[in-house]
Every structure is written in C-alpha cells, then in structure tokens.
Design a protein around this motif. Structure first.
Motif, PDB file in Angstrom:
ATOM      1  N   HIS A  87       4.409  -0.794  21.103  1.00  0.00           N
ATOM      2  CA  HIS A  87       2.210  -0.272  19.936  1.00  0.00           C
ATOM      3  C   HIS A  87       3.757  -0.498  18.590  1.00  0.00           C
ATOM      4  CE1 HIS A  87       4.126   3.940  19.967  1.00  0.00           C
ATOM      5  NE2 HIS A  87       4.068   3.199  17.941  1.00  0.00           N
ATOM      6  N   GLY A  88       2.753  -0.770  17.640  1.00  0.00           N
ATOM      7  CA  GLY A  88       3.741  -1.247  16.183  1.00  0.00           C
ATOM      8  C   GLY A  88       2.580  -0.808  14.773  1.00  0.00           C
ATOM      9  N   ILE A  89       2.508  -0.357  13.800  1.00  0.00           N
ATOM     10  CA  ILE A  89       1.451  -0.361  12.530  1.00  0.00           C
ATOM     11  C   ILE A  89       2.193  -1.048  11.203  1.00  0.00           C
ATOM     12  CG2 ILE A  89       0.835   1.455  11.083  1.00  0.00           C
ATOM     13  CD1 ILE A  89       1.088   2.372  14.396  1.00  0.00           C
ATOM     14  N   LEU A  90       0.333  -1.106  10.919  1.00  0.00           N
ATOM     15  CA  LEU A  90       0.791  -2.621   9.510  1.00  0.00           C
ATOM     16  C   LEU A  90       0.268  -1.167   8.800  1.00  0.00           C
ATOM     17  CD1 LEU A  90       0.262  -5.485  10.490  1.00  0.00           C
ATOM     18  CD2 LEU A  90       1.919  -4.966   9.064  1.00  0.00           C
ATOM     19  N   ALA A  91       0.299  -1.349   7.390  1.00  0.00           N
ATOM     20  CA  ALA A  91       0.114  -0.303   6.461  1.00  0.00           C
ATOM     21  C   ALA A  91       0.063  -1.301   5.572  1.00  0.00           C
ATOM     22  CB  ALA A  91       0.187   1.044   6.571  1.00  0.00           C
ATOM     23  N   THR A  92      -0.979  -0.380   4.634  1.00  0.00           N
ATOM     24  CA  THR A  92      -1.041  -1.110   3.477  1.00  0.00           C
ATOM     25  C   THR A  92      -2.318  -0.340   1.935  1.00  0.00           C
ATOM     26  OG1 THR A  92      -1.040  -2.874   1.664  1.00  0.00           O
ATOM     27  CG2 THR A  92      -3.102  -2.733   3.060  1.00  0.00           C
ATOM     28  N   ARG A 102      -5.048  -4.400  -6.454  1.00  0.00           N
ATOM     29  CA  ARG A 102      -6.169  -4.495  -6.236  1.00  0.00           C
ATOM     30  C   ARG A 102      -6.738  -3.217  -5.194  1.00  0.00           C
ATOM     31  NH1 ARG A 102      -6.816 -10.892  -5.793  1.00  0.00           N
ATOM     32  NH2 ARG A 102      -9.048 -10.399  -5.206  1.00  0.00           N
ATOM     33  N   LEU A 103      -5.859  -3.388  -3.936  1.00  0.00           N
ATOM     34  CA  LEU A 103      -6.185  -2.420  -2.849  1.00  0.00           C
ATOM     35  C   LEU A 103      -6.892  -0.668  -3.359  1.00  0.00           C
ATOM     36  CD1 LEU A 103      -3.383  -2.995  -0.338  1.00  0.00           C
ATOM     37  CD2 LEU A 103      -6.269  -4.030  -0.415  1.00  0.00           C
ATOM     38  N   LYS A 104      -7.871  -0.368  -3.302  1.00  0.00           N
ATOM     39  CA  LYS A 104      -8.714   1.481  -3.368  1.00  0.00           C
ATOM     40  C   LYS A 104      -8.016   2.095  -2.189  1.00  0.00           C
ATOM     41  CE  LYS A 104     -10.779  -1.243  -6.532  1.00  0.00           C
ATOM     42  NZ  LYS A 104     -10.068  -0.970  -8.165  1.00  0.00           N
ATOM     43  N   GLU A 105      -7.659   2.188  -1.265  1.00  0.00           N
ATOM     44  CA  GLU A 105      -7.450   3.354  -0.468  1.00  0.00           C
ATOM     45  C   GLU A 105      -6.331   2.826   0.263  1.00  0.00           C
ATOM     46  OE1 GLU A 105      -9.996   4.442   2.441  1.00  0.00           O
ATOM     47  OE2 GLU A 105     -11.062   1.945   2.644  1.00  0.00           O
ATOM     48  N   LEU A 106      -5.282   3.989   0.928  1.00  0.00           N
ATOM     49  CA  LEU A 106      -4.494   3.392   1.933  1.00  0.00           C
ATOM     50  C   LEU A 106      -4.649   3.363   3.265  1.00  0.00           C
ATOM     51  CD1 LEU A 106      -1.606   3.512   1.791  1.00  0.00           C
ATOM     52  CD2 LEU A 106      -1.668   5.907   2.335  1.00  0.00           C
ATOM     53  N   THR A 107      -5.018   2.276   4.130  1.00  0.00           N
ATOM     54  CA  THR A 107      -5.272   2.272   5.152  1.00  0.00           C
ATOM     55  C   THR A 107      -4.188   1.589   6.137  1.00  0.00           C
ATOM     56  OG1 THR A 107      -5.895  -0.567   4.804  1.00  0.00           O
ATOM     57  CG2 THR A 107      -7.467   1.723   4.605  1.00  0.00           C
ATOM     58  N   PHE A 108      -4.593   1.521   7.814  1.00  0.00           N
ATOM     59  CA  PHE A 108      -3.264   1.275   7.996  1.00  0.00           C
ATOM     60  C   PHE A 108      -4.554   1.012   9.511  1.00  0.00           C
ATOM     61  CE2 PHE A 108      -3.925   5.920  10.266  1.00  0.00           C
ATOM     62  CZ  PHE A 108      -4.779   5.113  11.519  1.00  0.00           C
ATOM     63  N   LYS A 109      -3.209  -0.387  10.720  1.00  0.00           N
ATOM     64  CA  LYS A 109      -3.824  -0.965  11.557  1.00  0.00           C
ATOM     65  C   LYS A 109      -2.577  -0.636  13.013  1.00  0.00           C
ATOM     66  CE  LYS A 109      -5.564  -5.616  13.109  1.00  0.00           C
ATOM     67  NZ  LYS A 109      -7.298  -5.121  12.576  1.00  0.00           N
ATOM     68  N   ARG A 110      -2.775  -0.215  14.359  1.00  0.00           N
ATOM     69  CA  ARG A 110      -2.048   0.004  15.208  1.00  0.00           C
ATOM     70  C   ARG A 110      -2.195  -1.171  15.663  1.00  0.00           C
ATOM     71  NH1 ARG A 110      -1.666   3.923  19.928  1.00  0.00           N
ATOM     72  NH2 ARG A 110       0.431   4.597  19.556  1.00  0.00           N
ATOM     73  N   LEU A 111      -0.918  -1.607  16.138  1.00  0.00           N
ATOM     74  CA  LEU A 111      -1.513  -3.207  16.996  1.00  0.00           C
ATOM     75  C   LEU A 111      -0.985  -2.672  18.519  1.00  0.00           C
ATOM     76  CD1 LEU A 111      -0.514  -5.606  14.157  1.00  0.00           C
ATOM     77  CD2 LEU A 111      -1.567  -4.587  15.038  1.00  0.00           C
TER      78      LEU A 111
END
Length: 300
Positions: A87-92, A102-111
């Motif tokens: 598994h891996g993590i993308l975050a921004t 331009r981004l309002k909150e810290l989010t991540f996506k687990r793949l």
C-alpha cells in the motif's frame, strides 16, 4: 547472505553527530529497510491527519559507517532492487507543493499496490516506478533535516534514483555516515503535490568508496546516461549550477574546448526538474550514455 539494516530508531536529519547504527565494508552488498515518509503512521483510511506527529516525517535508516571512506573520497551507491509494501500514501494540502496556495485542508489517499500498479481508483491503475527520495551522507557543516536536499544528498526526490542506478556522493566525514528513506512507488518530476506514492520497503544495495575522487554535487549514472543533481533556492540557480558542474565533469575527457562542449550540451543535454516542494528545490542536467561510450569515458 546480505547484512540487513533494520528500520528501527531512524534519524530525522543527516549529521556528523549521529552515532552509526552499524559498519559496512567498502564494496559490501546489503539490504536496508525503511519506513514510509510518515513513519508508517497512516494505517487506514480512517487515520486522522491531525493525529500525525509531524516531527517524525521523512525518517532515514542509518547512519551507516562505511569503512575506508574519508573526506575527499566519493561514495558510490548502486541500487540492485527495491521491494515495497502493498500500500502507499498520496497526500497534499495547504503550503504543500505547487497547488498549496489553493488547497484548504490536508488530505491523503491510501492506495493498494498489486500486480505492479498502484490502484488510484477503479479506472486508474498507476504503473509503478519504484525510487528512493532520501539518500545521502553527513553534510560538511551543521545537521540538515531529512526533508531538505543539498550537496550531501538528502531529500533529492529524483526519480532517477531507482533500480539499476549508481548514485555518487561527496564524502565530508570519516565513514561517510550514509542513510536513506522516503521510498516512492511512483513520483512524477517535480513531485508537485508535495508527495509521491509514499511507501515503506527495503533496498538491496552495494556501497563502495572511490578514493581521492572529490565531486561537488551528487551524480547519477544509469543506462540512459549521467546526471548531475543540484539543490538551490531557485530552479534557475540549481539548473545553472548543474549545467556548469556537468561541463566541469566532462571537459577533461573530451577533445574539445568549453565553447564546443557548451554547444554539444545545448544540442543533446537535458535540463530537468527533480522536485519543487522541499525547502530548497532540486534540478538536474543529464547527458546521454552514448556520449560516454563514444569517447570511452569512465567518470568514476
């Protein structure tokens, strides 16, 4: 059997003050385990970003004391194989990368990672390009956080640092004090969102020492050619220094003057962006392998 360096007790900076976790012989092949850049703190889709300990970002396994490495030498690290977790993590988020304003909150996506791809969604399966974001030696002066790059290496976030490549670092201190971390399942040039597909894993490496050969900045040699990696406050500065360093690297091996070499580099060289998200940015300048072969150049 290869010596295995476990990922326990990582460091968060490259420093001459760190005690080595082990010693390795010059020319030794070994396996180094790593956490992902979040030190494996994101364990499920329900993990709250507010619970992340941001003092534990970009941990590096090490440092390793390399026998016979002395100031003025060059450390050569050849990557034979990279094995990553499933598994891996993308975050921004805000203040991260090119879109951070331009981004309002810290989010991540687990793949999930399977069959050589990272599953972004039902329709998009991203081909893996396994590489190592953080790799380097103790810097000449004060400690440098693992999240920052420099001429010692560090968070270079350069997609050329992958299987089959040899990366060369200047040695500033006895034993070099080498470490690595921040593996990616895939990452585009620039790492524009602030992360690649962040993964933990292990790297099968050979670490060697080239005596009395000093370089100014990290260099990568692979099947495509040779690249100089330079980190600076701006891409303009990093690119200009990478071009000049490449010229100085090649000129002693060629039957041409600086003007002719500059024309050649303009015709066939590639100025490329490695990353634009760390405290200082990293650019590279690359020359194709056939030039080295045509002149029978052995740089190291």
């Amino acid at each position: 059997m290869n010596q295995v360096v476990k990922k326990k007790n990582p460091v968060y900076s490259f420093s001459k003050e760190h005690e080595p976790v082990c010693q390795v012989k010059a020319g030794e092949r070994l396996t180094i385990e790593t956490y992902d850049c979040f030190e494996d703190q994101i364990t499920s889709d329900e993990t709250k970003m507010s619970h992340i300990d941001w003092n534990r970002i970009n941990p590096a396994t090490g440092p390793l004391y390399v026998q016979d490495a002395q100031p003025g030498d060059t450390l050569a690290v050849t990557i034979h194989q990279i094995d990553i977790h499933d598994h891996g993590i993308l975050a921004t988020g805000p203040n991260l990368g090119a879109m951070g304003d331009r981004l309002k909150e810290l989010t991540f996506k687990r793949l999930r990672i399977q069959n050589g791809k990272a599953l972004f969604n039902e329709n998009l399966h991203i081909p893996l390009h396994k590489m190592i974001g953080v790799m380097g030696v103790a810097p000449e002066g004060e400690a440098v956080p693992c999240g920052s790059p420099g001429n010692h290496g560090g968070n270079l976030d350069t997609k050329l640092i992958t299987e089959g490549a040899t990366i060369y670092f200047p040695v500033f201190h006895e034993g070099a004090l080498f470490g690595l971390g921040d593996m990616h399942g895939a990452m585009g040039d620039g790492e524009v969102g602030g992360s690649g597909i962040e993964v933990g894993g292990k790297a099968d490496l050979t670490i060697d020492v080239i005596k009395d050969k000093h370089i100014q900045h990290p260099v990568v040699v692979n099947q495509e050619g040779v690249s100089v990696l330079v980190s600076a406050d701006t891409l303009d500065e990093a690119t200009k220094t990478a071009v000049a360093t490449m010229a100085d690297l090649l000129l002693p091996h060629l039957d041409m003057d600086l003007s002719e070499l500059t024309m050649l580099m303009s015709a066939i060289g590639q100025a490329q962006v490695s990353q634009v998200v760390n405290p200082i940015v990293t650019a590279r300048f690359s020359m194709p392998k056939w030039i080295l072969e045509q002149y029978q150049i052995k740089l190291f």
